[in-house]
Design a protein around this motif. Sequence first.
Motif, PDB file in Angstrom:
ATOM      1  N   HIS A 148       0.843  -1.194   0.000  1.00 58.60           N
ATOM      2  CA  HIS A 148       0.000   0.000   0.000  1.00 58.60           C
ATOM      3  C   HIS A 148       0.881   1.249   0.000  1.00 58.60           C
ATOM      4  O   HIS A 148       2.116   1.148  -0.013  1.00 58.60           O
ATOM      5  N   ARG A 149       0.260   2.403   0.048  1.00 60.08           N
ATOM      6  CA  ARG A 149       1.014   3.666  -0.017  1.00 60.08           C
ATOM      7  C   ARG A 149       1.725   3.983   1.293  1.00 60.08           C
ATOM      8  O   ARG A 149       2.615   4.833   1.325  1.00 60.08           O
ATOM      9  N   VAL A 150       1.323   3.357   2.373  1.00 60.79           N
ATOM     10  CA  VAL A 150       2.001   3.464   3.660  1.00 60.79           C
ATOM     11  C   VAL A 150       2.272   2.050   4.142  1.00 60.79           C
ATOM     12  O   VAL A 150       1.672   1.091   3.644  1.00 60.79           O
ATOM     13  N   PRO A 151       3.173   1.861   5.107  1.00 62.53           N
ATOM     14  CA  PRO A 151       3.419   0.497   5.611  1.00 62.53           C
ATOM     15  C   PRO A 151       2.122  -0.163   6.077  1.00 62.53           C
ATOM     16  O   PRO A 151       1.344   0.423   6.831  1.00 62.53           O
ATOM     17  N   ALA A 152       1.897  -1.379   5.616  1.00 63.49           N
ATOM     18  CA  ALA A 152       0.637  -2.062   5.903  1.00 63.49           C
ATOM     19  C   ALA A 152       0.875  -3.542   6.138  1.00 63.49           C
ATOM     20  O   ALA A 152       1.770  -4.150   5.541  1.00 63.49           O
ATOM     21  N   LEU A 153       0.058  -4.106   7.016  1.00 61.10           N
ATOM     22  CA  LEU A 153       0.087  -5.537   7.317  1.00 61.10           C
ATOM     23  C   LEU A 153      -1.310  -6.125   7.129  1.00 61.10           C
ATOM     24  O   LEU A 153      -2.303  -5.500   7.473  1.00 61.10           O
ATOM     25  N   GLY A 154      -1.354  -7.326   6.603  1.00 56.47           N
ATOM     26  CA  GLY A 154      -2.576  -8.122   6.647  1.00 56.47           C
ATOM     27  C   GLY A 154      -2.483  -9.089   7.804  1.00 56.47           C
ATOM     28  O   GLY A 154      -1.409  -9.304   8.380  1.00 56.47           O
ATOM     29  N   TRP A 155      -3.636  -9.711   8.148  1.00 54.49           N
ATOM     30  CA  TRP A 155      -3.686 -10.561   9.336  1.00 54.49           C
ATOM     31  C   TRP A 155      -4.320 -11.905   9.024  1.00 54.49           C
ATOM     32  O   TRP A 155      -5.197 -12.011   8.162  1.00 54.49           O
ATOM     33  N   ARG A 156      -3.873 -12.917   9.744  1.00 54.84           N
ATOM     34  CA  ARG A 156      -4.418 -14.270   9.598  1.00 54.84           C
ATOM     35  C   ARG A 156      -4.583 -14.871  10.992  1.00 54.84           C
ATOM     36  O   ARG A 156      -3.645 -14.840  11.806  1.00 54.84           O
ATOM     37  N   VAL A 157      -5.756 -15.412  11.277  1.00 60.61           N
ATOM     38  CA  VAL A 157      -5.997 -16.176  12.498  1.00 60.61           C
ATOM     39  C   VAL A 157      -5.999 -17.647  12.107  1.00 60.61           C
ATOM     40  O   VAL A 157      -6.814 -18.071  11.272  1.00 60.61           O
ATOM     41  N   GLN A 158      -5.094 -18.409  12.682  1.00 58.86           N
ATOM     42  CA  GLN A 158      -4.894 -19.805  12.292  1.00 58.86           C
ATOM     43  C   GLN A 158      -5.047 -20.727  13.499  1.00 58.86           C
ATOM     44  O   GLN A 158      -4.312 -20.611  14.479  1.00 58.86           O
ATOM     45  N   GLU A 159      -6.017 -21.618  13.432  1.00 59.31           N
ATOM     46  CA  GLU A 159      -6.202 -22.618  14.468  1.00 59.31           C
ATOM     47  C   GLU A 159      -5.194 -23.745  14.281  1.00 59.31           C
ATOM     48  O   GLU A 159      -4.895 -24.147  13.146  1.00 59.31           O
ATOM     49  N   ALA A 160      -4.684 -24.287  15.366  1.00 61.87           N
ATOM     50  CA  ALA A 160      -3.766 -25.417  15.289  1.00 61.87           C
ATOM     51  C   ALA A 160      -4.508 -26.656  14.788  1.00 61.87           C
ATOM     52  O   ALA A 160      -5.696 -26.854  15.075  1.00 61.87           O
ATOM     53  N   ASP A 161      -3.815 -27.481  14.023  1.00 63.77           N
ATOM     54  CA  ASP A 161      -4.394 -28.751  13.587  1.00 63.77           C
ATOM     55  C   ASP A 161      -4.615 -29.646  14.801  1.00 63.77           C
ATOM     56  O   ASP A 161      -3.921 -29.547  15.815  1.00 63.77           O
ATOM     57  N   SER A 162      -5.593 -30.541  14.693  1.00 63.84           N
ATOM     58  CA  SER A 162      -5.898 -31.451  15.800  1.00 63.84           C
ATOM     59  C   SER A 162      -6.363 -32.780  15.218  1.00 63.84           C
ATOM     60  O   SER A 162      -6.186 -33.043  14.024  1.00 63.84           O
ATOM     61  N   ARG A 163      -6.971 -33.594  16.059  1.00 60.88           N
ATOM     62  CA  ARG A 163      -7.495 -34.882  15.598  1.00 60.88           C
ATOM     63  C   ARG A 163      -8.941 -35.023  16.056  1.00 60.88           C
ATOM     64  O   ARG A 163      -9.307 -34.567  17.135  1.00 60.88           O
ATOM     65  N   ARG A 164      -9.747 -35.661  15.219  1.00 61.01           N
ATOM     66  CA  ARG A 164     -11.164 -35.856  15.514  1.00 61.01           C
ATOM     67  C   ARG A 164     -11.407 -37.316  15.896  1.00 61.01           C
ATOM     68  O   ARG A 164     -10.973 -38.238  15.199  1.00 61.01           O
ATOM     69  N   VAL A 165     -12.111 -37.509  17.015  1.00 63.02           N
ATOM     70  CA  VAL A 165     -12.392 -38.853  17.504  1.00 63.02           C
ATOM     71  C   VAL A 165     -13.536 -39.476  16.704  1.00 63.02           C
ATOM     72  O   VAL A 165     -14.556 -38.824  16.433  1.00 63.02           O
ATOM     73  N   LEU A 166     -13.378 -40.743  16.327  1.00 60.88           N
ATOM     74  CA  LEU A 166     -14.420 -41.490  15.618  1.00 60.88           C
ATOM     75  C   LEU A 166     -15.082 -42.456  16.607  1.00 60.88           C
ATOM     76  O   LEU A 166     -14.466 -43.448  17.016  1.00 60.88           O
ATOM     77  N   GLN A 186      -9.138 -24.387  11.469  1.00 64.16           N
ATOM     78  CA  GLN A 186      -9.761 -23.335  10.685  1.00 64.16           C
ATOM     79  C   GLN A 186      -8.813 -22.141  10.542  1.00 64.16           C
ATOM     80  O   GLN A 186      -7.928 -21.933  11.374  1.00 64.16           O
ATOM     81  N   ALA A 187      -9.024 -21.355   9.497  1.00 62.58           N
ATOM     82  CA  ALA A 187      -8.180 -20.182   9.268  1.00 62.58           C
ATOM     83  C   ALA A 187      -9.012 -19.063   8.660  1.00 62.58           C
ATOM     84  O   ALA A 187      -9.944 -19.301   7.883  1.00 62.58           O
ATOM     85  N   PHE A 188      -8.645 -17.833   9.033  1.00 63.32           N
ATOM     86  CA  PHE A 188      -9.334 -16.625   8.569  1.00 63.32           C
ATOM     87  C   PHE A 188      -8.274 -15.615   8.172  1.00 63.32           C
ATOM     88  O   PHE A 188      -7.275 -15.433   8.884  1.00 63.32           O
ATOM     89  N   ALA A 189      -8.456 -14.937   7.038  1.00 66.11           N
ATOM     90  CA  ALA A 189      -7.486 -13.942   6.593  1.00 66.11           C
ATOM     91  C   ALA A 189      -8.178 -12.612   6.325  1.00 66.11           C
ATOM     92  O   ALA A 189      -9.299 -12.562   5.815  1.00 66.11           O
ATOM     93  N   PHE A 190      -7.456 -11.543   6.667  1.00 64.70           N
ATOM     94  CA  PHE A 190      -7.962 -10.178   6.503  1.00 64.70           C
ATOM     95  C   PHE A 190      -6.943  -9.405   5.675  1.00 64.70           C
ATOM     96  O   PHE A 190      -5.839  -9.101   6.145  1.00 64.70           O
ATOM     97  N   VAL A 191      -7.299  -9.104   4.426  1.00 61.27           N
ATOM     98  CA  VAL A 191      -6.402  -8.448   3.480  1.00 61.27           C
ATOM     99  C   VAL A 191      -7.043  -7.133   3.068  1.00 61.27           C
ATOM    100  O   VAL A 191      -8.091  -7.118   2.422  1.00 61.27           O
TER     101      VAL A 191
END
Length: 310
Positions: free
Chosen positions: A146-164, A206-211
């Motif tokens: 961008h025209r000024v310093p800018a950051l995007g953000w990501r919220v990332q959940e850790a991988d896990s295991r699902r019980v069957l 799960q993951a979410f990104a904000f750009v």
Amino acid sequence: MGDSRGGAARELVVLGTASQVPTRTRAHNGYFLRWDRAGFLFDPGEGTQRQLTHARVPASAITHICLTHSHGDHTFGLPGVLQRMVLDGARHEVTLAYPAEAEAYVDLLVRLAGPPAGLALRRLPCGPGVAVDAGTWRLVADRLDHRVPALGWRVQEADSRRVLPERLAAVGVSGPDVRRLLEEGSVRVGERVVTAEEVTVPRRGQAFAFVMDTRPCAGALRLAEGVDVLVCESTFLTPDAELARDYRHCTGRQAAELAAAAGARRLVLTHFSQRYGEDVGVFAAEAAQVFPGAVAARDLDRFALPARRR
């Protein structure tokens, strides 16, 4: 992805979708991500406090405030939000994350708020990388163009295991032994040892990104890779692609190309220029040519995160 009014444990609440100039139907930027017990407020522009009230989101639900850059349509609401958090009884620590280059500007905004007495505010100037590691999830930043310093953000959940459950039943594990199996990795049943891998399958986090406010760039692509929901600016339409390039913004089509290249599951468009009037459907129509199902957000829309991938 449809609207959800049921107070989902993980949902995006859109507070404002305008770009530099608000309109009759679009307030300045503001986005609240409810993530279990955490609440992320992205880019609180002017009027965010009022929009939170309209959305029935208490300011005390905010645990993290993330700024992409120092432009006013993304930040002028911060002092009011900080004051409102005190009025709403927020007693927990609140993390304020922002580009390190914006330190002096953010300092001014915080001082305009009082500073708010009684609010435990942790300021976190950031560069690219992991900003917060909460164990079960991470907040990650990456550089935008961008025209000024800018950051995007990501919220990332850790991988896990699902019980069957059917596998548990097949090996005879039940009751307290289930918890012990998951915590310790194995449990003895009669003469055999059952391992957690036998009764579970991997579950991707799960993951979410904000750009926001950027031309297409490598940082945006990294943030969006494989996310369940991508919120992406689309200030311009393709006929004005040269303006988008010069002002370092995206078109609706470029946002869709980003989502497609990154393998995102859902695309929510926002940050619409006032030059196109009040009908944001034209942005969704342009993006849908590349990314079917793209949604042009409207103020106070709510979007539940889709179910985890199996």
